[in-house]
Scaffold this motif. Structure first.
Motif, PDB file in Angstrom:
ATOM      1  N   TYR A  39       0.732  -1.411   0.086  1.00 50.43           N
ATOM      2  CA  TYR A  39      -0.177  -0.027   0.021  1.00 50.43           C
ATOM      3  C   TYR A  39       0.934   1.223  -0.096  1.00 50.43           C
ATOM      4  O   TYR A  39       2.069   1.351   0.508  1.00 50.43           O
ATOM      5  N   PRO A  40       0.374   2.368  -0.425  1.00 53.39           N
ATOM      6  CA  PRO A  40       1.103   3.475  -0.668  1.00 53.39           C
ATOM      7  C   PRO A  40       1.933   3.623   0.546  1.00 53.39           C
ATOM      8  O   PRO A  40       1.422   3.679   1.921  1.00 53.39           O
ATOM      9  N   ASN A  41       3.294   4.293   0.657  1.00 52.45           N
ATOM     10  CA  ASN A  41       3.937   4.548   1.792  1.00 52.45           C
ATOM     11  C   ASN A  41       3.956   3.553   2.793  1.00 52.45           C
ATOM     12  O   ASN A  41       4.235   4.001   4.246  1.00 52.45           O
ATOM     13  N   ARG A  42       3.849   2.069   2.578  1.00 52.00           N
ATOM     14  CA  ARG A  42       3.813   1.036   3.522  1.00 52.00           C
ATOM     15  C   ARG A  42       4.601   0.137   2.996  1.00 52.00           C
ATOM     16  O   ARG A  42       4.792  -0.144   1.937  1.00 52.00           O
ATOM     17  N   GLY A  43       5.219  -0.929   3.798  1.00 51.29           N
ATOM     18  CA  GLY A  43       5.696  -2.014   3.709  1.00 51.29           C
ATOM     19  C   GLY A  43       5.087  -2.959   2.891  1.00 51.29           C
ATOM     20  O   GLY A  43       3.920  -3.024   2.717  1.00 51.29           O
ATOM     21  N   LEU A  44       5.794  -4.085   2.342  1.00 52.73           N
ATOM     22  CA  LEU A  44       5.106  -5.297   1.786  1.00 52.73           C
ATOM     23  C   LEU A  44       4.563  -6.257   2.827  1.00 52.73           C
ATOM     24  O   LEU A  44       5.308  -6.324   3.515  1.00 52.73           O
ATOM     25  N   GLN A  45       3.508  -6.690   2.346  1.00 54.94           N
ATOM     26  CA  GLN A  45       2.730  -7.416   3.086  1.00 54.94           C
ATOM     27  C   GLN A  45       2.251  -8.689   2.405  1.00 54.94           C
ATOM     28  O   GLN A  45       1.897  -8.571   1.121  1.00 54.94           O
ATOM     29  N   PHE A  46       2.469  -9.769   3.231  1.00 53.71           N
ATOM     30  CA  PHE A  46       2.279 -11.270   2.626  1.00 53.71           C
ATOM     31  C   PHE A  46       0.482 -11.130   2.326  1.00 53.71           C
ATOM     32  O   PHE A  46      -0.158 -10.866   3.484  1.00 53.71           O
TER      33      PHE A  46
ATOM     34  N   GLY B 108      10.887  -5.741   6.252  1.00 53.92           N
ATOM     35  CA  GLY B 108      10.972  -4.634   7.415  1.00 53.92           C
ATOM     36  C   GLY B 108      10.535  -3.385   6.884  1.00 53.92           C
ATOM     37  O   GLY B 108       9.875  -3.588   5.704  1.00 53.92           O
ATOM     38  N   PRO B 109      10.236  -2.603   7.608  1.00 49.90           N
ATOM     39  CA  PRO B 109       9.867  -1.263   7.101  1.00 49.90           C
ATOM     40  C   PRO B 109      10.759  -0.709   5.964  1.00 49.90           C
ATOM     41  O   PRO B 109      10.105   0.342   5.303  1.00 49.90           O
ATOM     42  N   GLY B 110      11.872  -0.881   5.976  1.00 55.59           N
ATOM     43  CA  GLY B 110      12.758  -0.239   5.114  1.00 55.59           C
ATOM     44  C   GLY B 110      13.477   0.891   5.669  1.00 55.59           C
ATOM     45  O   GLY B 110      13.246   1.604   6.667  1.00 55.59           O
ATOM     46  N   THR B 111      14.738   1.244   4.854  1.00 57.81           N
ATOM     47  CA  THR B 111      15.464   2.486   5.266  1.00 57.81           C
ATOM     48  C   THR B 111      15.359   3.145   3.931  1.00 57.81           C
ATOM     49  O   THR B 111      15.753   2.754   2.838  1.00 57.81           O
ATOM     50  N   ARG B 112      15.013   4.558   4.041  1.00 55.81           N
ATOM     51  CA  ARG B 112      14.905   5.345   2.914  1.00 55.81           C
ATOM     52  C   ARG B 112      16.337   6.250   2.839  1.00 55.81           C
ATOM     53  O   ARG B 112      16.656   6.965   3.660  1.00 55.81           O
ATOM     54  N   LEU B 113      17.051   5.827   1.897  1.00 57.64           N
ATOM     55  CA  LEU B 113      18.445   6.473   1.595  1.00 57.64           C
ATOM     56  C   LEU B 113      18.341   7.606   0.554  1.00 57.64           C
ATOM     57  O   LEU B 113      17.718   7.518  -0.410  1.00 57.64           O
ATOM     58  N   THR B 114      18.728   8.844   1.096  1.00 57.83           N
ATOM     59  CA  THR B 114      18.892   9.982   0.055  1.00 57.83           C
ATOM     60  C   THR B 114      20.006  10.525   0.155  1.00 57.83           C
ATOM     61  O   THR B 114      20.887  10.695   1.150  1.00 57.83           O
ATOM     62  N   VAL B 115      20.939  10.457  -1.108  1.00 56.15           N
ATOM     63  CA  VAL B 115      21.948  10.841  -1.369  1.00 56.15           C
ATOM     64  C   VAL B 115      22.102  12.288  -1.838  1.00 56.15           C
ATOM     65  O   VAL B 115      21.496  12.401  -3.167  1.00 56.15           O
ATOM     66  N   LEU B 116      22.560  13.135  -1.559  1.00 49.78           N
ATOM     67  CA  LEU B 116      22.558  14.462  -2.035  1.00 49.78           C
ATOM     68  C   LEU B 116      23.885  15.057  -2.824  1.00 49.78           C
ATOM     69  O   LEU B 116      24.802  14.340  -2.693  1.00 49.78           O
TER      70      LEU B 116
END
Lengths: 115, 116
Positions: A39-46, B108-116
């Motif tokens: 979903y937008p701005n969210r992680g992947l869900q099974f 996991g929720p992820g890490t958003r990496l921004t390289v300027l």
């Protein structure tokens, strides 16, 4: 070579209509097959998976998928779409018993449900 | 139980700097993956660890990228001399391996990496 194909970049459906998101695969052995949703701005869900047994698999949010071995397909379906189903959907496959059993993802299909 | 965690959640860095991204998988999961996702696009496979086997590094885009997994648990993805095209969300996932096949991945929720 092992691969997963999602032939449609985008699928547009009116709310209340049935939806299908297509997935075909090419792997050796008896694969495990998966669908994930983002979903937008969210992680992947099974969402659901097929390992063995009944070819029709039921998952979260009213989704289901049918494993078709002869057509090497695992299409995602829902009888009646909701606007809230709008998201990015990924099909994935894990090859059968193998020392290289990593999961392979398709390129994703963006599902858009219009009110 | 706890899911897959990643840190930091956001990282802004200057071009040319090195960065380290961390992933804590679900306890007991033997398989660990790193992916890269740019702006809601598809998942780009980077590297795969499974138990004590040699990692599958076939997805690493250049020799500036490396990853290790210590003690079969925590993993660190390192990007050296970052470039602007490295900007993306870096996702980690873990799973069990049952009957020789990889089972459901948990992301996991992820890490958003921004390289300027």
């Amino acid at each position: 070579a092992q691969s997963v194909a999602q032939p449609e970049d985008q699928v547009n459906v009116a709310e209340g209509n049935p939806l299908t998101v297509k997935c075909t695969y090419s792997v050796s052995g008896n694969p495990y097959l998966f669908w994930y949703v983002q979903y937008p701005n969210r992680g992947l869900q099974f969402l659901l998976k097929y390992i063995t047994g009944d070819n029709l698999v039921k998952g979260s949010y009213g989704f289901e998928a049918e494993f078709n071995k002869s057509q090497t397909s695992f299409h995602l379906k829902k009888p009646s779409a909701l606007v809230s189903d709008s998201a990015l959907y990924f099909c994935a496959v894990s090859p059968g018993k193998s020392s290289a059993s990593k999961i392979i993802f398709g390129s994703g299909t963006r599902l858009s449900i219009r009110p | 139980g706890a899911g897959v965690s990643q840190s930091p959640s956001n990282k802004v860095t200057e071009k040319g700097k090195d960065v380290e991204l961390r992933c804590d998988p679900i306890s007991g999961h033997t398989a660990l993956y790193w992916y890269r996702q740019s702006l809601g696009q598809g998942l780009e496979f980077l590297i795969y660890f499974q138990g004590n086997s040699a990692p599958d590094k076939s997805g690493l885009p250049s020799d500036r990228f490396s990853a290790e997994r210590t003690g079969g648990s925590v993993s660190t993805l390192t990007i050296q001399r970052t470039q602007q095209e490295d900007s993306a969300v870096y996702l980690c996932a873990s799973s069990l391996v049952t009957s020789g096949s990889t089972d459901t991945q948990y992301f996991g929720p992820g890490t958003r990496l921004t390289v300027l």
